[in-house]
Design a protein around this motif. Structure first.
Motif, PDB file in Angstrom:
ATOM      1  N   PHE A  48       8.428   5.178   7.610  1.00 20.54           N
ATOM      2  CA  PHE A  48       8.106   5.941   6.840  1.00 20.54           C
ATOM      3  C   PHE A  48       8.477   7.134   6.992  1.00 20.54           C
ATOM      4  O   PHE A  48       8.203   8.126   8.301  1.00 20.54           O
ATOM      5  N   PRO A  49       9.823   8.496   6.622  1.00 24.32           N
ATOM      6  CA  PRO A  49       9.162   9.473   6.371  1.00 24.32           C
ATOM      7  C   PRO A  49       8.055  10.758   6.786  1.00 24.32           C
ATOM      8  O   PRO A  49       8.187  11.532   8.815  1.00 24.32           O
ATOM      9  N   HIS A  50       6.938  10.653   6.299  1.00 29.38           N
ATOM     10  CA  HIS A  50       6.052  11.009   7.075  1.00 29.38           C
ATOM     11  C   HIS A  50       5.088  10.038   6.432  1.00 29.38           C
ATOM     12  O   HIS A  50       5.139   9.254   5.867  1.00 29.38           O
ATOM     13  N   GLN A  51       3.438  10.681   7.260  1.00 25.52           N
ATOM     14  CA  GLN A  51       2.601  10.049   7.285  1.00 25.52           C
ATOM     15  C   GLN A  51       1.672  10.486   5.928  1.00 25.52           C
ATOM     16  O   GLN A  51       0.933   9.626   5.519  1.00 25.52           O
ATOM     17  N   TRP A  52       1.994  11.258   5.246  1.00 20.36           N
ATOM     18  CA  TRP A  52       1.727  11.607   3.840  1.00 20.36           C
ATOM     19  C   TRP A  52       2.262   9.750   2.793  1.00 20.36           C
ATOM     20  O   TRP A  52       1.653   9.761   2.150  1.00 20.36           O
ATOM     21  N   ALA A  53       3.509   9.693   3.384  1.00 20.08           N
ATOM     22  CA  ALA A  53       3.941   8.526   2.318  1.00 20.08           C
ATOM     23  C   ALA A  53       3.344   7.226   3.001  1.00 20.08           C
ATOM     24  O   ALA A  53       3.260   6.466   2.006  1.00 20.08           O
ATOM     25  N   PHE A  54       2.310   7.286   3.995  1.00 18.28           N
ATOM     26  CA  PHE A  54       1.505   5.866   3.687  1.00 18.28           C
ATOM     27  C   PHE A  54      -0.276   6.593   4.218  1.00 18.28           C
ATOM     28  O   PHE A  54      -0.376   5.179   3.177  1.00 18.28           O
ATOM     29  N   LEU A  55      -0.397   7.514   3.860  1.00 21.97           N
ATOM     30  CA  LEU A  55      -1.911   7.906   3.350  1.00 21.97           C
ATOM     31  C   LEU A  55      -1.518   7.617   2.172  1.00 21.97           C
ATOM     32  O   LEU A  55      -2.885   6.978   1.468  1.00 21.97           O
ATOM     33  N   PHE A  56      -1.345   8.321   1.039  1.00 23.59           N
ATOM     34  CA  PHE A  56      -1.670   8.336  -0.772  1.00 23.59           C
ATOM     35  C   PHE A  56      -1.593   6.051  -0.660  1.00 23.59           C
ATOM     36  O   PHE A  56      -2.161   6.123  -2.058  1.00 23.59           O
ATOM     37  N   PRO A  57      -1.037   5.871  -0.037  1.00 17.38           N
ATOM     38  CA  PRO A  57      -1.165   4.095  -0.946  1.00 17.38           C
ATOM     39  C   PRO A  57      -1.711   3.187  -0.497  1.00 17.38           C
ATOM     40  O   PRO A  57      -2.822   2.786  -0.958  1.00 17.38           O
ATOM     41  N   MET A  58      -2.291   4.132   0.698  1.00 16.05           N
ATOM     42  CA  MET A  58      -3.204   3.462   1.566  1.00 16.05           C
ATOM     43  C   MET A  58      -4.694   3.966   0.852  1.00 16.05           C
ATOM     44  O   MET A  58      -5.405   2.882   0.572  1.00 16.05           O
ATOM     45  N   LEU A  59      -4.472   4.965   0.462  1.00 13.90           N
ATOM     46  CA  LEU A  59      -5.315   5.116  -0.225  1.00 13.90           C
ATOM     47  C   LEU A  59      -5.791   5.145  -2.527  1.00 13.90           C
ATOM     48  O   LEU A  59      -6.851   4.256  -2.920  1.00 13.90           O
ATOM     49  N   LEU A  60      -4.401   4.956  -2.230  1.00 12.58           N
ATOM     50  CA  LEU A  60      -4.540   3.981  -4.073  1.00 12.58           C
ATOM     51  C   LEU A  60      -5.196   2.092  -3.714  1.00 12.58           C
ATOM     52  O   LEU A  60      -5.812   2.218  -4.600  1.00 12.58           O
ATOM     53  N   LEU A  61      -5.570   2.177  -2.658  1.00  6.48           N
ATOM     54  CA  LEU A  61      -5.317   0.729  -2.640  1.00  6.48           C
ATOM     55  C   LEU A  61      -7.063   0.596  -2.015  1.00  6.48           C
ATOM     56  O   LEU A  61      -7.891   0.152  -3.102  1.00  6.48           O
ATOM     57  N   ILE A  62      -7.722   1.961  -1.160  1.00  2.61           N
ATOM     58  CA  ILE A  62      -8.966   1.387  -1.493  1.00  2.61           C
ATOM     59  C   ILE A  62     -10.009   1.890  -2.158  1.00  2.61           C
ATOM     60  O   ILE A  62     -10.847   1.261  -2.836  1.00  2.61           O
ATOM     61  N   ILE A  63      -9.677   2.569  -3.219  1.00  2.64           N
ATOM     62  CA  ILE A  63      -9.731   2.759  -4.097  1.00  2.64           C
ATOM     63  C   ILE A  63      -9.670   2.206  -5.397  1.00  2.64           C
ATOM     64  O   ILE A  63     -10.540   2.025  -6.219  1.00  2.64           O
ATOM     65  N   GLU A  64      -8.340   0.814  -5.464  1.00  3.48           N
ATOM     66  CA  GLU A  64      -8.118  -0.325  -6.203  1.00  3.48           C
ATOM     67  C   GLU A  64      -9.813  -0.937  -6.111  1.00  3.48           C
ATOM     68  O   GLU A  64     -10.141  -1.533  -7.330  1.00  3.48           O
ATOM     69  N   ILE A  65      -9.704  -1.556  -4.290  1.00  2.91           N
ATOM     70  CA  ILE A  65     -11.096  -2.236  -3.808  1.00  2.91           C
ATOM     71  C   ILE A  65     -12.034  -1.412  -4.726  1.00  2.91           C
ATOM     72  O   ILE A  65     -13.355  -2.446  -5.307  1.00  2.91           O
ATOM     73  N   GLY A  66     -12.208  -0.594  -4.967  1.00  4.61           N
ATOM     74  CA  GLY A  66     -13.785   0.196  -5.037  1.00  4.61           C
ATOM     75  C   GLY A  66     -13.918  -0.282  -6.515  1.00  4.61           C
ATOM     76  O   GLY A  66     -15.426  -0.754  -6.699  1.00  4.61           O
ATOM     77  N   LEU A  67     -13.517   0.365  -6.747  1.00  4.42           N
ATOM     78  CA  LEU A  67     -13.080  -0.034  -8.732  1.00  4.42           C
ATOM     79  C   LEU A  67     -13.093  -1.407  -8.991  1.00  4.42           C
ATOM     80  O   LEU A  67     -13.587  -1.463 -10.184  1.00  4.42           O
TER      81      LEU A  67
END
Length: 111
Positions: A48-67
């Motif tokens: 991943f070129p930047h850390q943000w490129a990995f952080l946002f999909p992980m955030l989407l996954l965490i929100i997905e599991i919570g929802l």
């Protein structure tokens, strides 16, 4: 007479469909992971070129599991949660498809 509105029925159908599509995409990833050699995995360089490129999909996954837990707890009775889950699942599915199209050509099944 109907107890639920048409919007609620549509939100249930869309949420269930998006959940099944998400599980299907995760199953495809598990299939690819277990079907290739470990040598191919060791030599494959996915970065991943930047850390943000990995952080946002992980955030989407965490929100997905919570929802998902909240939606299944209420058994699809809240249409706004169903729509939020569907939107989040759509974005996560698009991301997974784009990620798979980027990684799949790196796998050499023939060699």
């Amino acid at each position: 007479m109907m107890d639920t509105s048409k919007n609620h029925t549509i939100s249930k159908i869309v949420a269930k469909t998006m959940l099944r599509l998400f599980i299907l995409l995760l199953g495809f990833a598990a299939y690819l992971y277990f079907s290739i050699d470990t040598i191919v995995l060791d030599n494959m360089k996915v970065s991943f070129p930047h850390q943000w490129a990995f952080l946002f999909p992980m955030l989407l996954l965490i929100i997905e599991i919570g929802l998902l837990f909240f939606m299944l707890k209420h058994k699809y009775s809240k249409s706004d949660i169903n729509w939020l889950f569907s939107l989040n699942s759509l974005l996560l599915n698009i991301y997974l498809i784009l990620l798979y199209t980027r990684i799949y050509p790196l796998l050499n099944f023939g060699s």
